[in-house]
Design a protein around this motif. Structure first.
Motif, PDB file in Angstrom:
ATOM      1  N   SER A 140     -70.235  59.504 -92.382  1.00  0.00           N
ATOM      2  CA  SER A 140     -69.753  58.380 -93.194  1.00  0.00           C
ATOM      3  C   SER A 140     -70.723  58.042 -94.319  1.00  0.00           C
ATOM      4  CB  SER A 140     -69.535  57.144 -92.316  1.00  0.00           C
ATOM      5  OG  SER A 140     -70.777  56.579 -91.904  1.00  0.00           O
ATOM      6  N   THR A 143     -69.997  59.262 -97.946  1.00  0.00           N
ATOM      7  CA  THR A 143     -68.933  58.677 -98.760  1.00  0.00           C
ATOM      8  C   THR A 143     -69.327  57.277 -99.203  1.00  0.00           C
ATOM      9  OG1 THR A 143     -67.291  59.889 -97.462  1.00  0.00           O
ATOM     10  CG2 THR A 143     -66.488  58.100 -98.856  1.00  0.00           C
ATOM     11  N   SER A 145     -69.484  53.420-100.162  1.00  0.00           N
ATOM     12  CA  SER A 145     -68.730  52.282 -99.643  1.00  0.00           C
ATOM     13  C   SER A 145     -67.923  51.640-100.768  1.00  0.00           C
ATOM     14  CB  SER A 145     -69.682  51.244 -99.046  1.00  0.00           C
ATOM     15  OG  SER A 145     -70.538  50.728-100.059  1.00  0.00           O
ATOM     16  N   ARG A 380     -64.418  52.485 -95.338  1.00  0.00           N
ATOM     17  CA  ARG A 380     -65.632  52.546 -96.158  1.00  0.00           C
ATOM     18  C   ARG A 380     -66.347  51.197 -96.206  1.00  0.00           C
ATOM     19  NH1 ARG A 380     -63.012  55.466-101.170  1.00  0.00           N
ATOM     20  NH2 ARG A 380     -65.032  55.151-102.156  1.00  0.00           N
TER      21      ARG A 380
END
Length: 392
Positions: A140, A143, A145, A380
């Motif tokens: 995560s 990517t 936010s 996100r």
């Protein structure tokens, strides 16, 4: 080549950062000092410096160029302004390789760095909470936010109309229509709804955590480590007839809190300075509460998707210090919980030491009723651990 110039600028930003302030402030100061950089220049430069930090501890090299190239390659799925430059350094990586799956990209990078592993973006030696998937958290980080706001219930329609009229792209969360996300950088100060206090900037996980709380009219609440009071504002926006006491050990934060409440036209019962680790400060509070929120200071590992530079600043001794203080704060706060009341222990951490291990210190007439990780990585956003503790 402008790519080389952009890389040189990124190197300057990274090498001059000493972790003495939030990285975003450091980056803004660089832009202010280099006024010739246009909006496209700033966007591209921001992407590259964050690519450097997003690979965390996975890349076994301190070389800035290589870290940026690897981070950029992992993050993007299509040809970019920087992809041709990467191909000159890594001939095996062409524009077609940008479309590979993340696992295929990992194997390609391992041909150059055999020890590279996506599982090592986070500190590999730190145990994760049982409520958080380490592999998902590691990936995560790659990517970027998005920014979330919370619309006040009675002003939602006005906000939506203004955003549409201004042609600002946004999305509403499936979990709460009052949570609105923005992928692109948005200057909220230009919106009338912001000036009028119709919404608050607040991450999705913080908005959703209130759904886990029992909010009842006429109850007395204490927000122990209130910060700027975002969760308290959300609760008081939902229910008018509650009594809210807020405390924090930072005067500057409390000043911001007071301004925020004034803008929102919401009044708290009491706002005061308090060190929650100090037993004397706690004893001086001559009151018990129906509901207590304890959002303790922590490593913030659940927010590293938007603050990836913190991965490189992390030190295990910091985690140990947080764990010690978190136990003290929780035990102190529990002494002010009415019988039959509930305390909500929260962190924005994915580490076991700051979550389950702290709860293990609870004893006596207190019981953990529930615990979970509000995982907003698919949206996100941040991760927020919450536990409900009752006084039986």
């Amino acid at each position: 080549m402008y790519e080389a110039q952009r890389l040189q600028q990124a190197t300057e930003v990274i090498t001059s950062y000493k972790f003495e302030q939030p990285f975003i402030q450091h980056l803004k100061a660089f832009f202010k000092a280099n006024k010739k950089l246009g909006s496209r220049d700033r966007r591209q430069l921001s992407e590259l410096v964050y690519d450097y930090y997003r690979v965390g501890l996975a890349v076994p090299t301190d070389d800035i160029t290589n870290r940026i190239c690897i981070g950029h390659f992992l993050r993007n799925t299509i040809d970019t302004f920087f992809s041709s430059y990467i191909s000159t350094l890594y001939p095996t990586i062409t524009s077609e390789e940008f479309g590979l799956s993340i696992s295929e990209k990992e194997k390609l990078i391992q041909k150059v760095y055999p020890d590279f592993s996506l599982q090592n973006i986070f500190p590999s030696e730190i145990e994760f909470s049982k409520h958080s998937d380490k592999d998902i958290q590691n990936q995560s980080i790659l990517t970027p936010s998005i920014t979330w706001i919370r619309a006040k219930q009675k002003h939602l329609d006005e906000i939506i109309v203004e955003l549409n009229n201004a042609e600002i792209e946004f999305k509403q969360s499936e979990q709460s229509k009052f949570a609105i996300g923005f992928q692109k950088k948005t200057d909220f100060s230009k919106l009338k709804s912001f000036d009028n206090g119709f919404f608050e900037i607040q991450d999705l996980s913080s908005q959703l955590c209130v759904n886990k709380m029992s909010v009842i009219d006429e109850h007395y609440w204490w927000d122990v480590c209130s910060g700027s009071g975002g969760k308290a504002l959300l609760i008081m926006d939902q229910v008018n007839d509650i009594h809210m006491t807020l405390s924090d050990n930072r005067k500057s934060i409390l000043r911001n809190l007071e301004k925020r409440f004034k803008k929102a036209k919401i009044e708290a019962d009491v706002i005061f300075e308090l060190d929650a680790t100090n037993k004397d400060d706690i004893n001086a509070l001559n009151q018990e509460f129906d509901r207590i929120m304890v959002d303790v200071p922590c490593t913030g590992s659940g927010t590293w998707v938007r603050n990836p530079e913190q991965i490189l600043a992390f030190d295990k001794s910091i985690l140990e210090e947080h764990n010690k203080n978190q136990k003290i704060i929780l035990k102190n706060a529990l002494t002010k919980l009415k019988k039959g009341g509930e305390l909500y222990y929260m962190t924005c951490s994915v580490f076991k030491a700051e979550n389950e291990d702290v709860l293990d210190a609870i004893g006596g007439s207190f019981k953990v009723k529930a615990e979970e990780m509000i995982d907003c990585t698919s949206n996100r956003g941040d991760n927020l651990f919450i536990s409900i503790i009752s006084h039986i």
